[in-house]
Structure formats: structure tokens, C-alpha cells
Write a protein that holds these residues in place. Structure first.
Motif, PDB file in Angstrom:
ATOM      1  N   ARG A 143      40.304  51.963  46.669  1.00 50.51           N
ATOM      2  CA  ARG A 143      39.783  53.328  46.513  1.00 50.51           C
ATOM      3  C   ARG A 143      38.594  53.342  45.559  1.00 50.51           C
ATOM      4  NH1 ARG A 143      45.779  56.202  45.931  1.00 50.51           N
ATOM      5  NH2 ARG A 143      46.433  55.671  48.058  1.00 50.51           N
ATOM      6  N   PRO A 144      37.773  54.390  45.633  1.00 50.86           N
ATOM      7  CA  PRO A 144      36.624  54.471  44.736  1.00 50.86           C
ATOM      8  C   PRO A 144      37.041  54.326  43.268  1.00 50.86           C
ATOM      9  CG  PRO A 144      36.441  56.132  46.453  1.00 50.86           C
ATOM     10  CD  PRO A 144      37.793  55.507  46.613  1.00 50.86           C
ATOM     11  N   GLY A 145      36.267  53.548  42.550  1.00 49.35           N
ATOM     12  CA  GLY A 145      36.492  53.365  41.122  1.00 49.35           C
ATOM     13  C   GLY A 145      37.446  52.235  40.761  1.00 49.35           C
ATOM     14  N   GLU A 146      38.091  51.594  41.733  1.00 48.18           N
ATOM     15  CA  GLU A 146      39.075  50.568  41.424  1.00 48.18           C
ATOM     16  C   GLU A 146      38.433  49.189  41.291  1.00 48.18           C
ATOM     17  OE1 GLU A 146      43.306  52.134  43.140  1.00 48.18           O
ATOM     18  OE2 GLU A 146      42.052  50.990  44.540  1.00 48.18           O
ATOM     19  N   ARG A 147      39.131  48.323  40.515  1.00 48.66           N
ATOM     20  CA  ARG A 147      38.768  46.916  40.404  1.00 48.66           C
ATOM     21  C   ARG A 147      39.651  46.126  41.366  1.00 48.66           C
ATOM     22  NH1 ARG A 147      39.805  44.698  34.885  1.00 48.66           N
ATOM     23  NH2 ARG A 147      38.671  42.901  35.737  1.00 48.66           N
ATOM     24  N   VAL A 148      39.020  45.354  42.231  1.00 48.98           N
ATOM     25  CA  VAL A 148      39.723  44.662  43.304  1.00 48.98           C
ATOM     26  C   VAL A 148      39.390  43.177  43.249  1.00 48.98           C
ATOM     27  CG1 VAL A 148      39.879  44.406  45.807  1.00 48.98           C
ATOM     28  CG2 VAL A 148      39.843  46.692  44.796  1.00 48.98           C
ATOM     29  N   LEU A 149      40.410  42.345  43.486  1.00 49.41           N
ATOM     30  CA  LEU A 149      40.217  40.907  43.591  1.00 49.41           C
ATOM     31  C   LEU A 149      40.549  40.451  45.007  1.00 49.41           C
ATOM     32  CD1 LEU A 149      39.761  38.051  42.385  1.00 49.41           C
ATOM     33  CD2 LEU A 149      42.215  38.039  41.821  1.00 49.41           C
ATOM     34  N   ASP A 150      39.595  39.823  45.665  1.00 50.33           N
ATOM     35  CA  ASP A 150      39.824  39.153  46.938  1.00 50.33           C
ATOM     36  C   ASP A 150      40.115  37.692  46.591  1.00 50.33           C
ATOM     37  OD1 ASP A 150      39.910  38.268  49.520  1.00 50.33           O
ATOM     38  OD2 ASP A 150      37.908  38.961  50.098  1.00 50.33           O
ATOM     39  N   ALA A 151      41.416  37.350  46.538  1.00 55.87           N
ATOM     40  CA  ALA A 151      41.827  36.095  45.909  1.00 55.87           C
ATOM     41  C   ALA A 151      41.591  34.859  46.765  1.00 55.87           C
ATOM     42  CB  ALA A 151      43.314  36.171  45.528  1.00 55.87           C
ATOM     43  N   CYS A 152      41.509  35.018  48.072  1.00 54.42           N
ATOM     44  CA  CYS A 152      41.226  33.896  48.985  1.00 54.42           C
ATOM     45  C   CYS A 152      40.101  34.361  49.904  1.00 54.42           C
ATOM     46  CB  CYS A 152      42.469  33.519  49.778  1.00 54.42           C
ATOM     47  SG  CYS A 152      43.890  33.036  48.772  1.00 54.42           S
ATOM     48  N   ALA A 153      38.921  34.523  49.327  1.00 53.73           N
ATOM     49  CA  ALA A 153      37.861  35.289  49.966  1.00 53.73           C
ATOM     50  C   ALA A 153      37.153  34.559  51.087  1.00 53.73           C
ATOM     51  CB  ALA A 153      36.832  35.723  48.914  1.00 53.73           C
ATOM     52  N   GLY A 154      37.198  33.221  51.105  1.00 52.87           N
ATOM     53  CA  GLY A 154      36.441  32.506  52.118  1.00 52.87           C
ATOM     54  C   GLY A 154      34.969  32.844  52.022  1.00 52.87           C
ATOM     55  N   ARG A 155      34.368  33.198  53.150  1.00 55.01           N
ATOM     56  CA  ARG A 155      32.941  33.536  53.170  1.00 55.01           C
ATOM     57  C   ARG A 155      32.679  35.016  52.910  1.00 55.01           C
ATOM     58  NH1 ARG A 155      33.921  29.626  56.918  1.00 55.01           N
ATOM     59  NH2 ARG A 155      32.716  27.699  56.686  1.00 55.01           N
ATOM     60  N   GLY A 156      33.745  35.800  52.721  1.00 55.39           N
ATOM     61  CA  GLY A 156      33.542  37.128  52.159  1.00 55.39           C
ATOM     62  C   GLY A 156      33.511  38.302  53.097  1.00 55.39           C
ATOM     63  N   ASN A 157      33.984  38.164  54.342  1.00 56.15           N
ATOM     64  CA  ASN A 157      33.941  39.321  55.235  1.00 56.15           C
ATOM     65  C   ASN A 157      34.803  40.468  54.738  1.00 56.15           C
ATOM     66  OD1 ASN A 157      32.146  38.128  56.941  1.00 56.15           O
ATOM     67  ND2 ASN A 157      33.600  37.685  58.571  1.00 56.15           N
ATOM     68  N   LYS A 158      36.000  40.161  54.233  1.00 54.84           N
ATOM     69  CA  LYS A 158      36.838  41.236  53.698  1.00 54.84           C
ATOM     70  C   LYS A 158      36.255  41.759  52.388  1.00 54.84           C
ATOM     71  CE  LYS A 158      40.992  39.399  55.883  1.00 54.84           C
ATOM     72  NZ  LYS A 158      40.361  38.127  56.311  1.00 54.84           N
ATOM     73  N   SER A 159      35.646  40.887  51.615  1.00 55.31           N
ATOM     74  CA  SER A 159      34.981  41.338  50.385  1.00 55.31           C
ATOM     75  C   SER A 159      33.888  42.348  50.713  1.00 55.31           C
ATOM     76  CB  SER A 159      34.376  40.150  49.636  1.00 55.31           C
ATOM     77  OG  SER A 159      35.353  39.214  49.255  1.00 55.31           O
ATOM     78  N   TRP A 160      33.183  42.121  51.811  1.00 55.45           N
ATOM     79  CA  TRP A 160      32.124  43.044  52.230  1.00 55.45           C
ATOM     80  C   TRP A 160      32.693  44.438  52.451  1.00 55.45           C
ATOM     81  CZ3 TRP A 160      31.196  46.080  56.539  1.00 55.45           C
ATOM     82  CH2 TRP A 160      29.887  46.504  56.760  1.00 55.45           C
ATOM     83  N   LEU A 161      33.796  44.513  53.173  1.00 60.41           N
ATOM     84  CA  LEU A 161      34.392  45.812  53.459  1.00 60.41           C
ATOM     85  C   LEU A 161      34.987  46.436  52.199  1.00 60.41           C
ATOM     86  CD1 LEU A 161      35.104  47.910  55.562  1.00 60.41           C
ATOM     87  CD2 LEU A 161      37.122  46.574  56.162  1.00 60.41           C
ATOM     88  N   LEU A 162      35.675  45.639  51.393  1.00 66.43           N
ATOM     89  CA  LEU A 162      36.276  46.150  50.162  1.00 66.43           C
ATOM     90  C   LEU A 162      35.224  46.650  49.192  1.00 66.43           C
ATOM     91  CD1 LEU A 162      38.976  43.377  49.649  1.00 66.43           C
ATOM     92  CD2 LEU A 162      39.400  45.748  50.334  1.00 66.43           C
ATOM     93  N   SER A 163      34.085  45.956  49.127  1.00 61.41           N
ATOM     94  CA  SER A 163      33.049  46.364  48.178  1.00 61.41           C
ATOM     95  C   SER A 163      32.463  47.718  48.523  1.00 61.41           C
ATOM     96  CB  SER A 163      31.941  45.301  48.127  1.00 61.41           C
ATOM     97  OG  SER A 163      31.169  45.306  49.312  1.00 61.41           O
ATOM     98  N   ARG A 164      32.512  48.069  49.790  1.00 59.64           N
ATOM     99  CA  ARG A 164      32.078  49.423  50.176  1.00 59.64           C
ATOM    100  C   ARG A 164      33.155  50.451  49.831  1.00 59.64           C
ATOM    101  NH1 ARG A 164      27.511  49.642  53.751  1.00 59.64           N
ATOM    102  NH2 ARG A 164      26.605  47.571  53.842  1.00 59.64           N
ATOM    103  N   ALA A 202      31.626  25.851  48.240  1.00 62.40           N
ATOM    104  CA  ALA A 202      30.622  26.026  49.288  1.00 62.40           C
ATOM    105  C   ALA A 202      30.763  27.384  49.971  1.00 62.40           C
ATOM    106  CB  ALA A 202      30.731  24.900  50.318  1.00 62.40           C
ATOM    107  N   LYS A 203      31.993  27.815  50.197  1.00 62.70           N
ATOM    108  CA  LYS A 203      32.200  29.129  50.802  1.00 62.70           C
ATOM    109  C   LYS A 203      31.736  30.232  49.859  1.00 62.70           C
ATOM    110  CE  LYS A 203      36.060  27.907  53.847  1.00 62.70           C
ATOM    111  NZ  LYS A 203      37.471  28.199  54.214  1.00 62.70           N
ATOM    112  N   LEU A 204      32.007  30.061  48.576  1.00 58.84           N
ATOM    113  CA  LEU A 204      31.567  31.068  47.607  1.00 58.84           C
ATOM    114  C   LEU A 204      30.043  31.122  47.524  1.00 58.84           C
ATOM    115  CD1 LEU A 204      34.196  30.497  44.785  1.00 58.84           C
ATOM    116  CD2 LEU A 204      34.060  32.434  46.358  1.00 58.84           C
ATOM    117  N   SER A 205      29.385  29.989  47.703  1.00 56.44           N
ATOM    118  CA  SER A 205      27.922  29.994  47.704  1.00 56.44           C
ATOM    119  C   SER A 205      27.396  30.826  48.859  1.00 56.44           C
ATOM    120  CB  SER A 205      27.393  28.555  47.803  1.00 56.44           C
ATOM    121  OG  SER A 205      27.730  27.807  46.650  1.00 56.44           O
TER     122      SER A 205
END
Length: 502
Positions: free
Chosen positions: A270-291, A307-310
Motif C-alpha cells: 500500500r502507499p507509504g509502506e516499506r516493502v522487501l522483495d526478498a528473492c527478486a531475481g531480475r525485478g519484475n515483481k519489484s517493478w509492480l510493487l514499487s508502483r 548479476a540479476k541484481l545488476s
């Protein structure tokens, strides 16, 4: 003597080069090289097929479709096809050469399951390919055995493809699926289509799906675009080609399988929350969560592989931008996002660029590394068998074994429990896997909820999902499973927990 590159299908020993061949012959040559790489080099079929098709731009869509069906069909029905040939052939040495094996099995698959390919043509193409790969004696063998297959099919009719696919699954996998889903559902899971499944697109929060459907259909009229069945942000595409060439890519939407989108939504960020994507891979879910956490929130990403984090940082390291900036940076038609987004373009924040604040390379089985504490929500999309993605990655069935499951379950528990230490007291954690097997799903969730045998200082309490989509999928409970034959997505499991610090 053929060198190693030729023997694993990377060289020119493909039954003839694509240049100057008929479309069908070229399609079979492409499929043979892909299958040889899967068997000889442990390649992933989807990636290998994409690479081979890029090297064969002259193939028309019909021939691309044939190559695709041959690759996926042979891999899914491989054991049944080989058993049928074994009944008709005294020698089994033909399986030793990946290219010979590919041409013979493609011939058998065409005879058994492709009514649009005449029998004489299927035999002729397979014999030519096998002979080019293995010599005249191999060609004679292929001719003899495939003629016997053709005669058997003519006499008894074509067998059901679904039965061949189910029979070809390893015995341990059929048993695990039956224990997890029941016999009928297990068979429906194994034979579920379409194969390969469509490509998923994930819209950013605030984007107008109907408007983007119209825009994408206009930009690629030969492709098909439909609204997803599960994720409210999903568009499923067929025949769209390189997604990066379509308007809005990277700004208004990204490529992401629909079920994976549902896992990100299940976290309930939700807006304003701190979120950890703990097994993020290349970040597709991070992309959605960051929005989802805008305005005022933040997403951090962790993964075992630097390498995935890069790659993730390269895509998601820009700070949030205005709606105008997001529309211009997407790499598609300039300004397409602002014109198509409708309500999503208003207010700016919904159209802000995806942004991951920090990334952490961490081995959760050892400890949390430098990952800080205090997150409101933690997503653990844990490493698993990948059985839920069999439609997309049929080679998984050939590479996994029963003894992988307890090892993977122990790994999943270790990762989830250590990631839970990064949540605040009362924070929420979603454990998820792209598997449907009980050993990796309910059994792991039960272990996470049970008494801990460590001194990490956290307790995980099962809790109902607090995101609307996940509540519906879970029927108000604390876990749900997605299934291709039910939901049209890849197979997944997700469970929600509240973290209590002891």
C-alpha cells in the motif's frame, strides 16, 4: 569426425541449412537444433527457440508455428514417442545423437499428432534430417521405423495427445501431482494448454487496460491481445513479437506472466509502506510493487545472484519521475503512455517511473547480510522445482527428480524464516512458489507456521490475505493455488503470514 559444436546442434549439422530449403524443412531444422540444445547442452527450450528463430527471420508465421509446436510437442510427449519407437525398432542407439533423435521424434510426433502434415511428407522430412545428421545407415533406420509408425497410425488411428503427455511425465511427478491435486486434476494440469502459453503484459497501477488493449491492437494488428482472467493488470498476447517495439513498454507496462502478477498483488503493498522483495531475481515483481507503494513508500530488492541484481538496477534505478518523464522513457512510441493511460495519467504519481531504492546480494540460508529490519511487507518468491511452469518449460520434467523436493522444501523454509526477521512486528510476509506440489506448498506453509527449531526470534502466524484479489483467490483463507487448467496462468502457490517478533 563431427566436432562437439556440431553434435550438440550449435553447428551446421542440422539436416541442411535453412537457406534455400522449403519453409517446412527450415522449420524442422530450427526445431531440431533447439531440441538438440535442450538434450545436449541443458538449454531452456523457450530461450533456445527464441534464439534460433531470430537467426531465421525468413520463416513465415506458419513455419514459426510449426517449429514451436514440434519443440514443445516432442518435449511433452517424448517418453511416449520413444516407447512407441522402441516397440518397432530393435536398436536404441539412435537416441545417442541429439540431432538424429530430434529428427526421428519430430517425425513420429508429426505422424501421431499433426493431421495437417501428410504422412509421406513427415517421413521424408525426418529421413532427410536424420540422414544429414547421422549418415545413410541412420537415414535407412529412420525410414524403416517411421514407416512402421505411419502404418500403425493408419491402422489404429491417431492417439490422443493428452494421453501421451500424461504418460510421458515421470512417474514420481505423476504421483506427486495426484497427491497434491487428485488424479483428474493432475491429468488436467499435465495436459493443459495452450502450449506454449501466451505472453503476459503487466500494466502499471492506474493504467487503463481497455485503452491499452485498443492501442496495442492498433500497433500490432497481426497479433492478438486480450484481457487477463486473474490479474486486473494483465493483458495476454499472442504473436506480438519483440515486446520492446510496442508502445508503452517499460513505462506503462512490462512483460510479466499473469500468475506472477497475482503473487505481487497478493502481498497487498500500500502507499507509504516499506516493502522487501526478498528473492527478486531480475525485478519484475519489484517493478509492480514499487508502483503500488507510491506515494511515500519504498521497495528494496534482494537476491542470491549479483548479476540479476545488476540487471534489476539497470532497469529500476531511476528515481520516481513525473508522468511526462515516464511516458518519454518507456522506449515505445513517444508520448504513448500519456495519450493512452487515461485516468492513470492524471495526478502523476500513478505514472511515476518504477524505482527500487536499494538492492542487496544475500544468501538467506546463511543470514540476512546487510538487509535492514522494519519492513511492513516481505515477499518471498522462493526457489522451487518450477513444476508450475511446465507448459512454458517442458524440459523441467526431464531434469527434476523426486529427491529434489525435500531439499527444495528445506531451502524454502530457511529462506522464508530468515527473510521474516527483516519484517517489523505485525508486518506481513507472503511465501510463494511457482509449483503446485504439496511438498513445496502446504507442507512448507505448515512448517513455517509450526514451532521453530531456530533462535531467529520470529513466529509466523497464518493470516487471511488483506489484498482484494488474493482474498478472492483464497476464498477468504490464508493460501491459494493457481492452476493452468483452471485460471489460465502458470501454476503457483501463495500463503500469507503475520510476523510476530518474540
Amino acid at each position: 569426425m563431427a566436432d562437439r559444436a556440431q553434435r550438440d546442434g550449435r553447428g551446421g549439422r542440422d539436416g541442411g541449412g535453412a537457406a534455400g530449403r522449403s519453409g517446412e524443412s527450415a522449420a524442422r531444422a530450427v526445431a531440431a537444433r533447439v531440441l538438440a540444445r535442450v538434450w545436449g547442452s541443458d538449454a531452456f527450450a523457450s530461450a533456445a527457440l527464441d534464439a534460433e528463430l531470430r537467426r531465421a527471420p525468413a520463416l513465415d508465421p506458419r513455419d514459426v508455428g510449426l517449429a514451436t509446436e514440434l519443440v514443445y510437442g516432442v518435449l511433452r510427449a517424448q517418453a511416449a514417442l520413444e516407447a512407441r519407437i522402441a516397440e518397432l525398432a530393435a536398436k536404441g542407439r539412435w537416441t545417442a545423437d541429439p540431432l538424429v533423435r530430434a529428427h526421428v521424434l519430430m517425425g513420429a510426433y508429426s505422424l501421431c499428432f499433426l493431421d495437417r502434415v501428410p504422412s509421406f511428407a513427415a517421413v521424408s522430412e525426418a529421413v532427410d534430417g536424420a540422414q544429414a545428421a547421422g549418415g545413410p545407415r541412420v537415414g535407412a533406420f529412420a525410414n524403416a521405423v517411421l514407416r512402421k509408425v505411419a502404418a500403425a497410425v493408419e491402422a489404429g488411428g491417431r492417439p490422443p495427445l493428452a494421453d501421451a503427455v500424461v504418460a510421458s511425465a515421470p512417474g514420481w511427478l505423476r504421483g506427486a501431482l495426484r497427491r497434491s491435486l487428485g488424479r483428474a486434476a493432475a491429468e488436467a494440469f499435465l495436459s493443459a494448454g495452450p502450449v506454449p502459453p501466451p505472453t503476459g503484459l503487466c500494466l502499471a497501477p492506474g493504467e487503463d487496460r481497455d485503452a491499452w488493449l485498443a492501442a496495442l491492437r492498433g500497433a500490432a494488428p497481426a497479433a492478438t491481445f486480450e484481457a487477463g482472467r486473474v490479474s486486473p493488470a494483465a493483458i495476454v498476447a499472442r504473436g506480438a513479437g519483440d515486446l520492446r517495439r510496442l508502445p508503452g513498454f517499460g513505462a506503462a507496462w512490462i512483460g510479466q506472466e499473469e500468475g506472477a502478477q497475482a503473487l505481487a498483488f497478493a502481498l497487498g503493498a500500500r502507499p507509504g509502506e516499506r516493502v522487501l522483495d526478498a528473492c527478486a531475481g531480475r525485478g519484475n515483481k519489484s517493478w509492480l510493487l514499487s508502483r503500488a507503494v507510491l506515494p511515500g513508500g519504498a521497495v528494496d530488492a534482494a537476491d542470491l545472484y549479483p548479476a540479476k541484481l545488476s540487471q534489476l538496477r539497470a532497469a529500476l534505478s531511476a528515481p520516481p519521475a513525473s508522468s511526462e518523464g515516464a511516458g518519454a522513457e518507456g522506449g515505445g512510441a513517444e508520448g504513448a503512455g500519456a495519450e493512452v493511460g487515461g485516468a492513470g495519467a492524471r495526478g502523476g504519481l500513478e505514472r511515476a517511473a518504477a524505482f527500487v531504492r536499494e538492492t542487496y546480494a544475500v544468501d538467506w540460508t546463511v543470514g540476512p547480510g546487510d538487509v535492514p529490519e522494519g519492513y511492513d511487507r516481505v515477499l518471498v518468491d522462493a526457489p522451487c522445482s518450477g513444476v508450475g511452469t511446465l507448459r512454458r518449460r517442458p524440459e523441467i520434467a526431464l531434469r527434476r527428480a523426486a529427491d529434489d523436493l525435500p531439499r527444495l522444501a528445506d531451502l524454502q523454509v530457511a529462506i522464508a524464516r530468515r527473510a521474516a526477521t527483516r519484517a517489523r512486528d505485525g508486518g506481513r510476509l507472503v511465501f510463494a512458489v511457482c509449483s503446485v506440489l504439496r511438498e513445496e506448498c502446504e507442507a512448507v506453509a505448515a512448517r513455517l507456521a509450526g514451532p521453530a527449531d531456530d533462535d531467529l526470534g520470529v513466529r509466523l502466524e497464518p493470516a487471511p490475505f488483506d489484498a482484494e484479489l488474493a482474498r478472492e483467490l483464497a476464498g477468504g483463507g490464508d493460501a491459494f493455488r493457481l492452476l493452468p487448467h483452471v485460471h489460465g496462468t502458470d501454476g503457483y502457490f501463495a500463503a500469507m503470514f503475520v510476523v510476530r517478533r518474540r
